[in-house]
Design a protein around this motif. Structure first.
Motif: not given
Length: 241
Positions: A86-100, A138-141
């Motif tokens: 298995v060659i796991h070269s994908m750049a995997v996101s460390d975080f995912t949006p939970e809410s805003s 104007d701002h989104l968290v």
């Protein structure tokens, strides 16, 4: 010989029209897949719509988008098939949006001083029903949650496979790069880790250091050389088994 390769970069949805992603092109994974194909391997190739695709026969493509998609696909493939490597070269996101939340909503929630701020913010965000977050602010968290490490699944599901992982850092001393790569190798029970530094990569020029379980390090200077090195080392290790 059957090989599983992941390549490209995952994308994490903020809403139905916006995402957080990374700059991975999938070019290194493409080179690796084409190199293994020349050796007669059949390949399951997990990638994304945005990535550059390899051109070779005997490649089955599995298209994913998010880290959750990747986890599902990897689990399914490793459960149904036995892989030489298995060659796991994908750049995997460390975080995912939970809410805003908007800045005004954030101030409202924090003023209440909840015991669990993250949960309170998630609750506030879930009150929205629109599929596209309004741009009328104007701002989104964004509240991000940590994704599970996909590489950790691989040896759990298929202990006998040869696992090649990848570690990318940015503008660090070589000793630190190799140390972090070694930590990843041990933690994830990998057989090899390809360590590379984004600051040193430019087009085809792609210095990479392949570290094995005996702490031996072999260097390549281009994507093509990396692909050749990985294929050679995987095939050599398979012959020893």
């Amino acid at each position: 010989m059957k090989i599983l390769i992941t390549a490209g970069g995952t994308s994490e949805k903020i809403d139905d029209v916006r995402s957080i992603t990374n700059h991975s092109t999938g070019r290194l994974g493409k080179a690796i897949a084409e190199r293994f194909a020349k050796s007669g391997a059949t390949i399951d190739y997990v990638t994304t719509q945005q990535a550059v695709l390899p051109q070779a026969e005997a490649i089955t493509f599995h298209m994913i988008e998010s880290t959750a998609d990747l986890a599902h696909t990897i689990t399914d493939l490793l459960t149904k098939n036995n892989y030489t490597a298995v060659i796991h070269s994908m750049a995997v996101s460390d975080f995912t949006p939970e809410s805003s939340v908007t800045l005004a909503e954030l101030e409202q929630v924090t003023a209440q001083q909840p015991a669990d701020l993250a949960q309170a913010l998630a609750t506030q965000a879930k009150r929205r029903t629109e599929k596209k977050i309004s741009s009328d602010t104007d701002h989104l968290v964004l509240i991000l949650k940590k994704n599970p490490k996909i590489i950790a699944l691989i040896k759990e599901l298929q202990p006998a496979t040869i696992l090649v992982g990848f570690k990318l850092l940015v503008d660090v001393p070589l000793v630190k790069l190799l140390d972090v790569a070694h930590q990843s190798l041990v933690k994830n029970q990998a057989d090899f880790i390809l360590a590379n530094d984004l600051a040193q990569i430019s087009g085809e020029h792609h210095p990479g250091f392949l570290l094995n379980r005996d702490n031996q390090v072999k260097k390549a200077q281009t994507k093509t050389e990396i692909a050749d090195l990985i294929a050679q080392e995987v095939l050599a290790l398979e012959e020893k088994k």
